[in-house]
Scaffold this motif. Structure first.
Motif, PDB file in Angstrom:
ATOM      1  N   GLN A   1       0.873  -1.169   0.000  1.00 22.43           N
ATOM      2  CA  GLN A   1       0.000   0.000   0.000  1.00 22.43           C
ATOM      3  C   GLN A   1       0.911   1.221   0.000  1.00 22.43           C
ATOM      4  OE1 GLN A   1      -3.537   0.405   0.577  1.00 22.43           O
ATOM      5  NE2 GLN A   1      -3.857  -1.790   0.276  1.00 22.43           N
ATOM      6  N   PHE A   2       0.391   2.364  -0.434  1.00 22.18           N
ATOM      7  CA  PHE A   2       1.154   3.606  -0.342  1.00 22.18           C
ATOM      8  C   PHE A   2       0.357   4.641   0.451  1.00 22.18           C
ATOM      9  CE2 PHE A   2       2.991   2.035  -4.488  1.00 22.18           C
ATOM     10  CZ  PHE A   2       4.230   1.721  -3.952  1.00 22.18           C
ATOM     11  N   PRO A   3       1.048   5.513   1.210  1.00 21.97           N
ATOM     12  CA  PRO A   3       0.338   6.556   1.963  1.00 21.97           C
ATOM     13  C   PRO A   3      -0.457   7.458   1.030  1.00 21.97           C
ATOM     14  CG  PRO A   3       2.698   6.527   2.524  1.00 21.97           C
ATOM     15  CD  PRO A   3       2.512   5.591   1.384  1.00 21.97           C
TER      16      PRO A   3
ATOM     17  N   ASN B   1       8.539   4.973   0.172  1.00 25.04           N
ATOM     18  CA  ASN B   1       7.146   4.943   0.629  1.00 25.04           C
ATOM     19  C   ASN B   1       6.611   6.350   0.901  1.00 25.04           C
ATOM     20  OD1 ASN B   1       5.028   3.119   0.982  1.00 25.04           O
ATOM     21  ND2 ASN B   1       5.168   3.219   3.211  1.00 25.04           N
TER      22      ASN B   1
HETATM   23  C1  LIG Z   1       3.880   2.365   3.262  1.00 24.96           C
HETATM   24  O1  LIG Z   1       2.806   3.151   3.739  1.00 24.96           O
HETATM   25  C2  LIG Z   1       1.571   2.441   3.827  1.00 24.96           C
HETATM   26  C3  LIG Z   1       0.474   3.411   4.169  1.00 24.96           C
HETATM   27  O2  LIG Z   1       0.865   4.297   5.178  1.00 24.96           O
HETATM   28  C4  LIG Z   1       1.697   1.313   4.830  1.00 24.96           C
HETATM   29  O3  LIG Z   1       0.490   0.602   4.896  1.00 24.96           O
HETATM   30  C5  LIG Z   1       2.817   0.401   4.368  1.00 24.96           C
HETATM   31  O4  LIG Z   1       3.031  -0.607   5.319  1.00 24.96           O
HETATM   32  C6  LIG Z   1       4.102   1.179   4.163  1.00 24.96           C
HETATM   33  N1  LIG Z   1       5.092   0.310   3.555  1.00 24.96           N
HETATM   34  C7  LIG Z   1       6.350   0.239   3.989  1.00 24.96           C
HETATM   35  C8  LIG Z   1       7.245  -0.691   3.241  1.00 24.96           C
HETATM   36  O5  LIG Z   1       6.754   0.897   4.937  1.00 24.96           O
END
Ligand SMILES: *[C@@H]1O[C@H](CO)[C@@H](O)[C@H](O)[C@H]1NC(C)=O
Ligand SMILES: *[C@@H]1O[C@H](CO)[C@@H](O)[C@H](O)[C@H]1NC(C)=O
Ligand SMILES: *[C@@H]1O[C@H](CO)[C@@H](O)[C@H](O)[C@H]1NC(C)=O
Length: 366
Positions: free
Chosen positions: A109-111, A158
């Motif tokens: 997922q991405f923020p 991320n």
């Molecule tokens: C990146 O951000 C998303 C949403 O905040 C989170 O769910 C995800 O675990 C994060 N991925 C990493 C690799 O930190």
């Protein structure tokens, strides 16, 4: 490594007077989805290369392979958006590693990304153009709380950065797909109603249009309207033509008399405007969703039974038939991946090369 397939000839002269010809072919008369390379014209062999081999890669219990398909050099992976399931389980990014020919997958997922759909690799203003684009740009369709937006993501850190969240104060309906013009850096995108049709966006209040946005100045314009549902878009390799698909035959339900068409426009006015809209192609099955050109100018679009490939005159050369709906495809060096929701397919050893492959993969082709 199942389903190794070779070419099957489709005799279009026989088909012309026998509407059931196609369904009777052993390659298409199937119960489970299966891949084959259907040649409607001899040029299909030249485009694909005679050594092309097709197979199924993944068959997963959720719709992991839907749209986008953006390369990230650092992890040598393709980032594919999944299809919408529910507001509780929002759209994932399925990361397909190209390190080995079993193509391992994981989800991420991405923020700030609510419901991702199409996307493109992205050079933000000022980024060096002689390397793989440093960012990915996703069309975020939004949801009931969050507006639809173009969101730049760096998958290696991320971090997400909104690039465009509205049209001069007006919300978009659900931004569907986007391309970056490789010379001007402008973002060309379509806005359609699929978030509403899939029950995660409010009722739309905008016309269905194609937009051009300058990320360095903020200038935004409508460049085309008059669509039922504008969807995939793509530049020809000489950047003189923009193709835009209209998937208006798919709304809450199928509307058989609606467009399942690709329109072509001339790109004019220093690469800023469109002119001379004409019908380029109509799909015989389903609707042309994601559209990509190869370096020869052939047009590849995901349709109701796989990927259809037309030459630049709009003649159907062949299909990568999978026997079920495909929404998008992604070129990689020497291969093309076909997305059909639960399933991922690959055709390896192909001659055709995607218009953006050299740029995106940094493989330095001429
Ligand atoms: C990146 O951000 C998303 C949403 O905040 C989170 O769910 C995800 O675990 C994060 N991925 C990493 C690799 O930190
Ligand atoms: C996200 O991925 C997980 C597996 O990693 C899957 O179970 C889930 O259904 C996925 N959701 C969507 C919307 O693709
Ligand atoms: C735009 O969308 C946001 C978030 O969904 C909403 O709060 C706002 O009221 C909308 N604006 C208009 C003009 O509809």
């Amino acid at each position: 490594m199942s389903n190794l397939s070779h070419f099957v000839n489709v005799n279009v002269a026989a088909l012309a007077t026998d509407a059931s010809y196609f369904a009777k072919l052993p390659a298409t008369n199937i119960v489970e989805p299966a891949i084959s390379l259907l040649a409607y014209h001899d040029d299909f062999y030249r485009v694909m290369g005679r050594d092309a081999k097709a197979r199924k890669v993944w068959d997963l219990p959720w719709a992991a392979f839907h749209e986008a398909g953006l390369y990230n050099k650092r992890d040598n992976s393709l980032y594919i958006t999944s299809n919408f399931q529910s507001l509780e389980d929002n759209i994932n990014i399925t990361v397909v590693s190209l390190d080995s020919d079993d193509y391992p997958v994981r989800s991420t997922q991405f923020p700030l990304l609510a419901e991702a759909n199409g996307g493109t690799n992205y050079y933000p203003p000022g980024a060096k153009r002689n390397q793989t684009p440093p960012m990915q740009l996703y069309c975020d369709e939004g949801d009931f709380e969050r507006p639809s937006q173009l969101l730049a993501v760096d998958p290696n850190t991320n971090k997400s950065t909104p690039v465009l969240t509205n049209f001069l104060g007006r919300n978009f309906s659900s931004i569907n797909d986007v391309r970056q013009h490789p010379v001007t850096g402008d973002l060309w995108f379509t806005d359609a109603d699929y978030g509403y049709f899939q029950h995660f966006r409010p009722e739309p209040s905008q016309p269905k249009q194609v937009y051009r946005f300058e990320p360095d100045t903020g200038v935004i314009q409508v460049v085309a309207d008059g669509f039922v549902q504008p969807n995939g878009l793509e530049f020809s390799p000489d950047l003189k033509t923009l193709y835009v698909s209209d998937t208006g035959s798919q709304q809450f339900k199928t509307v058989a008399t609606g467009p399942s068409s690709i329109y072509a426009f001339d790109v004019v006015g220093d690469g800023k405007r469109l002119a001379n809209r004409r019908t380029f192609a109509w799909a015989d099955k389903g609707f042309p969703d994601g559209v990509h050109c190869d370096t020869e100018g052939n047009v590849w679009a995901s349709c109701g039974d796989g990927v259809h490939i037309w030459d630049k005159q709009g003649k159907l050369l062949g299909k990568i038939f999978v026997g079920e709906m495909s929404n998008n495809l992604a070129f990689a060096p020497g291969k093309v991946f076909v997305f059909s929701n639960a399933r991922l397919w690959v055709v390896e050893g192909i001659k055709a090369q995607g218009r953006e492959v050299c740029q995106d993969f940094g493989v330095g082709c001429n």
